[in-house]
Design an enzyme around this catalytic site. Structure first.
Site, PDB file in Angstrom:
ATOM      1  N   TYR A 188     114.304  33.673 -57.723  1.00 27.30           N
ATOM      2  CA  TYR A 188     114.513  35.739 -59.005  1.00 27.30           C
ATOM      3  C   TYR A 188     114.879  36.452 -58.223  1.00 27.30           C
ATOM      4  CZ  TYR A 188     113.201  39.021 -62.645  1.00 27.30           C
ATOM      5  OH  TYR A 188     113.700  40.363 -63.058  1.00 27.30           O
TER       6      TYR A 188
ATOM      7  N   GLU B 204     119.969  39.177 -64.996  1.00 27.74           N
ATOM      8  CA  GLU B 204     118.096  37.934 -64.177  1.00 27.74           C
ATOM      9  C   GLU B 204     119.159  36.435 -64.345  1.00 27.74           C
ATOM     10  OE1 GLU B 204     114.273  38.996 -65.708  1.00 27.74           O
ATOM     11  OE2 GLU B 204     115.203  37.593 -66.555  1.00 27.74           O
TER      12      GLU B 204
END
Ligand code: GDP
Ligand code: MN
Length: 384
Positions: free
Chosen positions: A107, A195
């Site tokens: 991530y 993101e």
């Protein structure tokens, strides 16, 4: 405004971020044709502006173009519902992307940390669909790195953070390079959030942005012509979309009292007073300075699109805005729409006498103070 995954990937690719190949399809045939270009090995992904698409059934892997096309055809037009978005969203497009083998999912994101007033990078080796769970139960598994507004990030700082986040050795250099590009893209594109989840490591050691979410600061849209036409469409709420298209500052809040005021401060005060009186505001709406009757009418129409409202609170302090113009606009809007819910107005300031005359005898109930107006509209809405 939120960009779709395919738009986000196009943007990031311009800054050198590695992304899997892919194209957008509007129907099953188009999806099949794109899948054929990749030898049938594709992932079909619903392009809706919500999280949790995978779990909602909006992401599926294929090794056959025919099946990919059939699935895409079924997905388009369907409403996807996820935990993050219980109302769901209709799928209009799908991204047909080259299927990559994934050995590990990480991530990485870039966003503004309002507390420290800096851009931060967040990195975690525990990426994938459960990142919210990681944030909640193992916050230590997410490493945060603040970007110095003057000096930016040094390579050693990024590398140190990447190591601290337990990104495995074969991915480290690529992760450092990806973070530099993401921060570059974030600043250059006026983004407020980027993101990448998952940031995928393939078995042969390549790091790719397998999913991407970019959100552009709305205040920069005047210099981003490429996104302006779509800006209304990106809001998740249909009324907010319509307000965007009309250039009206409107935020849906979910309550039952529609609010129209001039100036963000006055509108926020109205929302607070409604809450203090035991009600809940349906929306934030700022008509803006110097609003003429036609704009007021347009704002009223937007407020009335919310089927949940039981009353309307108009709170205007005339400065540059003339109160009589507001009164005319409201009555004009009401004459076109059969408004049966109670309306209370607190008007004050420039041309207030003319304004009061215009409203006299209409269905609009006058109030002297903001508190009195709020109490009255909450009471009337509850009684209705
Ligand atoms: P989200 O659920 O909306 O975040 O959609 P994602 O694009 O993140 O997809 C959800 C999950 O599908 C990912 O975490 C991956 O596990 C899987 N996935 C997506 N694209 C690929 C791909 O190209 N190859 C493989 N093997 N899995 C993928
Ligand atoms: Mn994802």
């Amino acid at each position: 405004m939120k960009l779709h995954e395919y738009q986000s990937k196009e943007l990031l690719a311009k800054y050198g971020v590695p992304v899997p190949g892919g194209e957008v399809a509007l129907n099953g045939e188009e999806a099949k044709a794109i899948a054929e270009k990749f030898g049938g090995k594709v992932v079909v992904k619903a392009q809706v502006l919500m999280g949790g698409r995978g779990k909602a059934g909006g992401v599926k892997l294929f090794d056959d173009a025919e099946a990919a096309g059939t699935f895409a055809g079924e997905l388009i037009g369907k409403r996807l519902i996820s935990i993050q978005n219980p109302d769901g969203m209709i799928v209009e497009k799908v991204l047909v992307a080259e299927l990559i083998d994934i050995a590990q999912e990480f991530y990485v994101s870039v966003l503004l940390d309002r507390n420290i007033q800096k851009t931060i990078v967040m990195i975690s080796a525990e990426g994938g669909v459960e990142i919210e769970e990681v944030a909640e139960n193992h916050p230590d598994a997410i490493v945060k790195l603040a970007v110095d507004p003057k000096w930016g990030l040094s390579d050693y700082e990024i590398r140190e953070a990447v190591i601290r986040a337990n990104i495995p050795k074969p991915a480290r250099n690529q992760m450092v390079s990806m973070i530099k590009k993401l921060v570059q893209a974030y600043e250059a594109a006026d983004a407020e959030m980027i993101e990448i989840n998952p940031c995928a490591l393939t078995p042969d050691g390549k790091l790719l942005a397998a999913d991407a979410k970019v959100s552009i600061d709305d205040n920069s849209l005047f210099r981003r012509p490429e996104y302006q036409s779509a800006s209304g469409d990106s809001a998740e709420d249909p009324i907010e979309s319509e307000a965007n298209r009309r250039g009206i500052a409107y935020v849906r809040l979910g309550g039952e009292i529609g609010i129209m005021g001039n100036g963000a401060g006055l509108v926020m005060q109205s929302i607070d007073e409604i809450a203090a009186a035991g009600g809940k505001a349906a929306n934030f709406l700022d008509v803006g300075g110097g609003a003429q009757a036609d704009r007021v009418q347009s704002c009223m129409e937007v407020i009335l699109m919310d089927p949940n409202i039981k009353g309307i609170f108009i709170n205007i302090f005339g400065g540059i805005t003339r109160v009589d113009q507001v009164a005319l606009g409201v009555l004009e809007a009401f004459s076109k729409m059969n408004v049966t819910i109670p309306v209370v107005a607190r008007i004050e300031g420039t041309a207030v006498e003319e304004g009061r005359k215009i409203l006299a005898g209409s269905q609009i109930i006058p109030a002297e103070t903001v508190q009195e107006a709020a109490a009255k509209i909450v009471e009337l809405a509850n009684a209705a």
